[in-house]
Write a protein that holds these residues in place. Structure first.
Motif, mmCIF file in Angstrom:
data_model
loop_
_atom_site.group_PDB
_atom_site.id
_atom_site.type_symbol
_atom_site.label_atom_id
_atom_site.label_comp_id
_atom_site.label_asym_id
_atom_site.label_seq_id
_atom_site.Cartn_x
_atom_site.Cartn_y
_atom_site.Cartn_z
ATOM 1 N N ASP A 157 -10.932 -1.718 -5.010
ATOM 2 C CA ASP A 157 -11.438 -0.369 -4.743
ATOM 3 C C ASP A 157 -10.470 0.707 -5.233
ATOM 4 O OD1 ASP A 157 -13.830 -1.155 -3.619
ATOM 5 O OD2 ASP A 157 -13.095 -1.088 -1.549
ATOM 6 N N GLY A 158 -9.444 0.292 -5.961
ATOM 7 C CA GLY A 158 -8.484 1.254 -6.484
ATOM 8 C C GLY A 158 -7.448 1.714 -5.493
ATOM 9 N N VAL A 159 -7.285 0.965 -4.393
ATOM 10 C CA VAL A 159 -6.347 1.337 -3.332
ATOM 11 C C VAL A 159 -5.141 0.407 -3.402
ATOM 12 C CG1 VAL A 159 -6.004 1.622 -0.853
ATOM 13 C CG2 VAL A 159 -8.248 2.121 -1.875
ATOM 14 N N GLU A 160 -3.931 0.971 -3.513
ATOM 15 C CA GLU A 160 -2.716 0.160 -3.577
ATOM 16 C C GLU A 160 -2.091 0.073 -2.188
ATOM 17 O OE1 GLU A 160 1.381 -0.446 -6.160
ATOM 18 O OE2 GLU A 160 0.070 1.278 -6.563
ATOM 19 N N ALA A 161 -1.898 -1.146 -1.735
ATOM 20 C CA ALA A 161 -1.369 -1.386 -0.389
ATOM 21 C C ALA A 161 0.113 -1.714 -0.446
ATOM 22 C CB ALA A 161 -2.129 -2.528 0.268
ATOM 23 N N TYR A 162 0.813 -1.346 0.631
ATOM 24 C CA TYR A 162 2.230 -1.636 0.801
ATOM 25 C C TYR A 162 2.399 -2.321 2.149
ATOM 26 C CZ TYR A 162 2.578 1.595 -3.071
ATOM 27 O OH TYR A 162 2.412 2.202 -4.292
ATOM 28 N N ALA A 163 3.323 -3.270 2.207
ATOM 29 C CA ALA A 163 3.461 -4.101 3.402
ATOM 30 C C ALA A 163 4.776 -3.825 4.122
ATOM 31 C CB ALA A 163 3.376 -5.580 3.024
ATOM 32 N N LYS A 164 4.740 -3.982 5.442
ATOM 33 C CA LYS A 164 5.956 -3.971 6.253
ATOM 34 C C LYS A 164 5.763 -4.917 7.424
ATOM 35 C CE LYS A 164 4.863 0.120 9.177
ATOM 36 N NZ LYS A 164 5.050 -0.412 10.537
ATOM 37 N N THR A 165 6.860 -5.437 7.917
ATOM 38 C CA THR A 165 6.775 -6.216 9.145
ATOM 39 C C THR A 165 6.479 -5.268 10.298
ATOM 40 O OG1 THR A 165 9.120 -6.009 9.707
ATOM 41 C CG2 THR A 165 8.491 -7.821 8.233
ATOM 42 N N SER A 166 5.876 -5.802 11.336
ATOM 43 C CA SER A 166 5.664 -4.972 12.526
ATOM 44 C C SER A 166 6.953 -4.799 13.310
ATOM 45 C CB SER A 166 4.590 -5.594 13.427
ATOM 46 O OG SER A 166 5.076 -6.798 14.005
ATOM 47 N N ASP A 278 13.197 2.942 -0.643
ATOM 48 C CA ASP A 278 12.152 2.864 0.387
ATOM 49 C C ASP A 278 10.895 2.256 -0.229
ATOM 50 O OD1 ASP A 278 10.382 3.117 2.452
ATOM 51 O OD2 ASP A 278 10.264 5.310 2.375
ATOM 52 N N LEU A 279 10.669 0.991 0.069
ATOM 53 C CA LEU A 279 9.488 0.297 -0.466
ATOM 54 C C LEU A 279 8.185 0.924 0.025
ATOM 55 C CD1 LEU A 279 10.770 -3.362 -0.011
ATOM 56 C CD2 LEU A 279 10.296 -2.242 -2.198
ATOM 57 N N MET A 280 8.242 1.628 1.145
ATOM 58 C CA MET A 280 7.057 2.258 1.713
ATOM 59 C C MET A 280 6.942 3.725 1.287
ATOM 60 S SD MET A 280 4.479 1.282 3.672
ATOM 61 C CE MET A 280 5.111 -0.264 4.293
ATOM 62 N N GLY A 281 7.872 4.176 0.453
ATOM 63 C CA GLY A 281 7.888 5.572 0.041
ATOM 64 C C GLY A 281 6.596 6.088 -0.557
ATOM 65 N N PRO A 282 5.880 5.289 -1.373
ATOM 66 C CA PRO A 282 4.659 5.811 -1.995
ATOM 67 C C PRO A 282 3.598 6.286 -1.002
ATOM 68 C CG PRO A 282 5.394 3.872 -3.180
ATOM 69 C CD PRO A 282 6.263 3.983 -1.959
ATOM 70 N N CYS A 284 4.032 8.185 1.361
ATOM 71 C CA CYS A 284 4.353 9.577 1.690
ATOM 72 C C CYS A 284 4.129 10.522 0.517
ATOM 73 C CB CYS A 284 5.808 9.686 2.147
ATOM 74 S SG CYS A 284 6.211 8.788 3.643
ATOM 75 N N ASP A 285 3.752 9.982 -0.616
ATOM 76 C CA ASP A 285 3.628 10.775 -1.838
ATOM 77 C C ASP A 285 2.167 11.147 -2.087
ATOM 78 O OD1 ASP A 285 3.699 11.898 -4.332
ATOM 79 O OD2 ASP A 285 4.546 10.145 -5.354
ATOM 80 N N PRO A 286 1.811 12.426 -1.969
ATOM 81 C CA PRO A 286 0.418 12.823 -2.211
ATOM 82 C C PRO A 286 -0.083 12.446 -3.598
ATOM 83 C CG PRO A 286 1.657 14.619 -1.194
ATOM 84 C CD PRO A 286 2.644 13.564 -1.574
ATOM 85 N N GLU A 287 0.826 12.325 -4.541
ATOM 86 C CA GLU A 287 0.418 11.956 -5.901
ATOM 87 C C GLU A 287 -0.094 10.518 -5.975
ATOM 88 O OE1 GLU A 287 0.302 14.012 -8.545
ATOM 89 O OE2 GLU A 287 0.919 15.613 -7.171
ATOM 90 N N GLN A 288 0.274 9.711 -4.978
ATOM 91 C CA GLN A 288 -0.164 8.317 -4.951
ATOM 92 C C GLN A 288 -1.478 8.134 -4.189
ATOM 93 O OE1 GLN A 288 1.609 5.885 -6.577
ATOM 94 N NE2 GLN A 288 2.973 7.525 -7.259
ATOM 95 N N ALA A 289 -1.964 9.191 -3.550
ATOM 96 C CA ALA A 289 -3.169 9.080 -2.720
ATOM 97 C C ALA A 289 -4.405 8.890 -3.566
ATOM 98 C CB ALA A 289 -3.311 10.326 -1.840
#
Length: 293
Positions: A157-166, A278-282, A284-289
């Protein structure tokens, strides 16, 4: 005497620095504060402009744990607060906008939990989240298998996911989305959770019914609801060890063969930030939305 320190021109009284907060390793409150001070550059973007829910554990995980959404008593007047709409009536909540506010909140000994929307647009999400929660005997190993399926499905669907442990026993997936009503992100997440259950019926459950969950991974789509919050990246968790909700690479997810391989503690985070940023940084980036289909 309570030590006084100055952070960005703000005076903070830091109490009980020798108190053990995470008993399995003897991790003290002073070490907890040091962790947040040295991780702040990565953590703050994930907190900024999002009303904070505190899960406090001032006496460690074996003491009293309590959730607080309203501004705590004694909050300094320089800590940013904002009125947040709720179904039961508006509430005033804390926003962690800078290092001094972060250290004030960390001194309360709290997990950091935030919603998927920002204070200027309540109920309009800019993030999508899936909380993968394993029911014993399933572990994070099974969560990783589900995460890889969801990653591919989201990519379709064109959505890029990022993972983190809980930071506990599961895994979180996040993605940056264009401003979208929270009900819409919730519906979309539920749709994919249902699809995951159909694709992997022996592994996945999308319903919250606890009797259905042993041995399966619950794909919790409901945390996209405007009223819900999720553990913020890099927050310490109220566990016996100082485990962290830590961003991970997709290679680490793919290679996960045992539950211990994706357990990260406070001391692990600085080297990971140096190696990966920061692997989760994207998220927070509106350009990546991206726009949801």
């Amino acid at each position: 005497m309570t030590p006084i320190t100055e952070v960005e021109g703000r005076r903070l009284a830091l109490s009980n620095l020798e108190k053990v907060i995470h008993p399995a390793t003897g991790f003290t409150k002073g070490e907890l504060l040091h962790y947040y001070a040295t991780t702040a550059s990565a953590l703050l973007p994930h907190l900024r402009d999002r009303p904070l829910s505190f899960l406090r554990y001032p006496d460690g995980p074996d003491g009293q744990l309590f959730f607080a959404k309203n501004v705590p008593p004694g909050t300094p007047d320089w800590v940013t607060t904002a009125e947040v709409p709720r179904s039961e009536g508006a509430a005033r909540m804390v926003l962690i906008q800078d290092l001094s506010s972060l250290m004030w909140a960390a001194n309360l000994v709290t997990e950091f939990h935030t919603p998927q929307w920002r204070i200027d647009t309540p109920d309009i999400a800019d993030r999508l989240v899936f909380d993968l929660d394993p029911g014993a005997p399933a572990t994070i190993v099974e969560c990783c298998e589900v995460a890889l399926w969801l990653r591919e499905r989201l990519a379709a669907d064109g959505v890029e996911a990022y993972a983190k442990t809980s930071g506990s026993k599961g895994l979180h997936l996040l993605a940056a989305v264009e401003p979208t009503p929270s009900q819409r992100t919730t519906d979309y997440a539920r749709q994919l959770a249902v699809e995951a259950e159909k694709a992997m019926p022996r592994l996945v459950i999308h319903r919250m019914t606890r009797s259905l969950r042993p041995g399966k991974v619950f794909v919790d789509w409901s945390q996209n609801a405007a009223r819900k919050t999720t553990a913020t990246p890099y927050t310490l968790r109220a566990r016996a060890e100082p485990t962290v909700s830590a961003p991970v690479t997709w290679e680490e997810v793919t290679d996960c063969g045992s539950p211990g391989s994706l357990v990260f503690r406070a001391a692990d985070i600085a080297p990971r930030l140096q190696a990966y940023g920061d692997l989760m940084g994207p998220v927070c980036d509106p350009e990546q939305a991206v726009r949801l289909p």
